[in-house]
Design an enzyme around this catalytic site. Structure first.
Site, PDB file in Angstrom:
ATOM      1  N   ARG A 231     -25.986   5.440  52.623  1.00  0.00           N
ATOM      2  CA  ARG A 231     -26.244   4.690  53.854  1.00  0.00           C
ATOM      3  C   ARG A 231     -25.942   3.210  53.741  1.00  0.00           C
ATOM      4  NH1 ARG A 231     -28.904   9.353  54.337  1.00  0.00           N
ATOM      5  NH2 ARG A 231     -29.065   9.075  52.099  1.00  0.00           N
ATOM      6  N   THR A 232     -26.481   2.557  52.710  1.00  0.00           N
ATOM      7  CA  THR A 232     -26.301   1.102  52.638  1.00  0.00           C
ATOM      8  C   THR A 232     -24.824   0.770  52.482  1.00  0.00           C
ATOM      9  OG1 THR A 232     -28.484   0.973  51.629  1.00  0.00           O
ATOM     10  CG2 THR A 232     -27.093  -0.977  51.439  1.00  0.00           C
TER      11      THR A 232
ATOM     12  N   LYS B  63     -16.332  -2.853  30.710  1.00  0.00           N
ATOM     13  CA  LYS B  63     -15.720  -3.366  29.471  1.00  0.00           C
ATOM     14  C   LYS B  63     -16.688  -4.326  28.791  1.00  0.00           C
ATOM     15  CE  LYS B  63     -11.007  -3.571  31.359  1.00  0.00           C
ATOM     16  NZ  LYS B  63      -9.982  -4.546  31.816  1.00  0.00           N
TER      17      LYS B  63
ATOM     18  N   ARG C 121     -25.390  -4.023  45.188  1.00  0.00           N
ATOM     19  CA  ARG C 121     -26.547  -3.187  44.806  1.00  0.00           C
ATOM     20  C   ARG C 121     -26.520  -3.060  43.291  1.00  0.00           C
ATOM     21  NH1 ARG C 121     -28.710   2.452  47.228  1.00  0.00           N
ATOM     22  NH2 ARG C 121     -29.413   0.959  48.779  1.00  0.00           N
TER      23      ARG C 121
ATOM     24  N   HIS D 267     -35.100  -4.831  49.225  1.00  0.00           N
ATOM     25  CA  HIS D 267     -33.968  -4.245  49.950  1.00  0.00           C
ATOM     26  C   HIS D 267     -33.987  -4.883  51.344  1.00  0.00           C
ATOM     27  CE1 HIS D 267     -30.909  -1.577  51.191  1.00  0.00           C
ATOM     28  NE2 HIS D 267     -31.398  -0.425  50.802  1.00  0.00           N
TER      29      HIS D 267
HETATM   30  C1  NCD Z   1     -33.378   3.528  49.727  1.00  0.00           C
HETATM   31  C2  NCD Z   1     -32.994   2.707  48.519  1.00  0.00           C
HETATM   32  O1  NCD Z   1     -31.873   2.792  48.000  1.00  0.00           O
HETATM   33  O2  NCD Z   1     -33.835   1.910  48.122  1.00  0.00           O
HETATM   34  N1  NCD Z   1     -32.277   4.119  50.347  1.00  0.00           N
HETATM   35  C3  NCD Z   1     -31.573   3.403  51.266  1.00  0.00           C
HETATM   36  O3  NCD Z   1     -31.025   2.351  50.985  1.00  0.00           O
HETATM   37  N2  NCD Z   1     -31.546   3.872  52.524  1.00  0.00           N
HETATM   38  C4  NCD Z   1     -34.493   4.469  49.478  1.00  0.00           C
HETATM   39  C5  NCD Z   1     -34.403   5.463  48.359  1.00  0.00           C
HETATM   40  O4  NCD Z   1     -33.439   5.521  47.623  1.00  0.00           O
HETATM   41  O5  NCD Z   1     -35.362   6.224  48.224  1.00  0.00           O
END
Ligand code: NCD
Length: 355
Positions: free
Chosen positions: A84-85, A114, A135, A172
């Site tokens: 999703r993100t 590396k 991320r 997040h």
């Molecule tokens: C979440 C995350 O990655 O923190 N997912 C997301 O970004 N929608 C929640 C999760 O992984 O449980």
């Protein structure tokens, strides 16, 4: 991580002490987005008003949206699994007319593998892109990226922006923004509402950021119910922040203490990948499972949210199918809202003024 070994470095310094993110204070242009603490109530209201407008423009296929980020480039740097993100940021940039780049074959083919450190990798990406979505498994990694992109900016004469897509068990921010937008979209107003978060409140970064954002609604009489096993309680630093802001918080390990009075039920996955010891995970993995039977205890106008992905904490696939048909389940709308909120975040940080 999926099929990708962990980068062989950890954040050596505490960048939260070295780097102070700027407050948005009404102007998002050129600002990194690494914590929800950058947003005050007026910033949230501005962002959400723009999100309502942009959602409406997408729905009527307004192609003038493509002018907003035309000629701009977003890079994705995802060192943890994401659907999703990652994809909503990509879709958001494409719907604004921008371009998206990533290392061919995924980050496992980036030079991090590396042995390059994050500070160098993020600056390499910043040389090519206007905005970097990161991320990473380390708490504070987005602060580190922001710090080094500012240093890079001094050399390049332009500073690429980093937007956090989640830093380990830290925060997040864009997820919390889309979660809060979805709550306001469904409930109009937070006054007197009870928001109940259930599951892995210790390791779940989405609930950390969402709680901090809800702390901005002090004075609205919001109550936060935190439901978790004792080992997965909301961290003290967040509880302290909420207490300092005068937000009413109830902690319990019994869902039935609060489900019947909840306006928002925010379910979460037990973050299996964060447990060092599998036995610790297994001891609590089945503690809170949302099923259609459990949902019968909720109010008729409650909303059920989940950041997803979901696993057995929402029962079997048959349970999923039944829950999904319940009009109170709004997690797919929540997901779609993520793209709209991220469109606004990208547009504003890239300098758009007339959203
Ligand atoms: C979440 C995350 O990655 O923190 N997912 C997301 O970004 N929608 C929640 C999760 O992984 O449980």
């Amino acid at each position: 991580m999926v099929a990708v070994s962990q980068p062989n470095h950890r954040v050596a310094r505490n960048f939260a002490n070295i780097y102070t993110p700027p407050r948005m204070a009404g102007n998002f242009a050129g600002k990194h987005v690494v914590t929800v603490e950058q947003f005050d109530r007026a910033d949230l209201e501005r962002l959400f008003a723009a999100t309502f407008r942009i959602r409406e423009r997408v729905r009527r296929n307004d192609l003038t949206l493509l002018d907003i980020a035309a000629g701009r480039v977003m890079a994705t740097l995802f060192f943890e699994a994401s659907t999703r993100t990652d994809m909503s940021f990509q879709a958001a940039m494409l719907r604004l007319g921008g371009e998206v780049i990533a290392t061919s074959g995924g980050v496992q083919f980036s030079s991090v593998y590396k042995g390059e450190n994050l500070a160098d990798t993020v600056r390499a990406v910043g040389c090519y892109a206007d905005v970097v979505v990161l991320r990473h498994p380390d708490v504070g990694s987005s602060f580190e990226a922001a710090y080094y992109l500012d240093r890079l900016g001094q050399q390049l004469g332009r500073t690429p922006v980093v937007i956090s897509g989640g830093d380990g068990i830290g925060e997040h921010p864009s997820q919390a923004l889309l979660d809060l937008f979805t709550i306001i979209d469904s409930k109009n107003d937070l006054t007197g509402k009870q928001v109940t978060m259930v599951g892995d409140l210790r390791n779940g970064r989405t609930v950390h950021s969402l709680s901090k954002l809800l702390a901005r609604y002090d004075g609205a009489g919001v109550t936060l119910n935190f439901v978790s096993p004792d080992a997965l309680r909301m961290p003290d630093y967040i509880l302290d922040d909420l207490a300092a802001k005068g937000i009413t918080v109830r902690e319990t390990d019994n869902l039935y203490d609060v489900i019947g009075s909840s306006d928002v039920i925010y379910w979460t996955r037990i973050q299996e990948e964060r447990f060092a010891d599998r036995a610790d995970y297994e001891a609590i993995a089945d503690r809170f499972i949302m099923t259609p039977d459990v949902m019968e205890h909720a109010k008729a106008d409650a909303i059920l949210m989940h950041p997803l992905p979901r696993k057995h904490e929402m029962g079997t696939q048959d349970d999923h199918d039944i829950l999904d048909a319940d009009p109170r389940s709004i997690y797919f709308r929540q997901m779609e809202n993520g793209m709209f909120v991220r469109m606004v975040l990208l547009a504003l940080t890239l300098g758009a003024t007339d959203l």
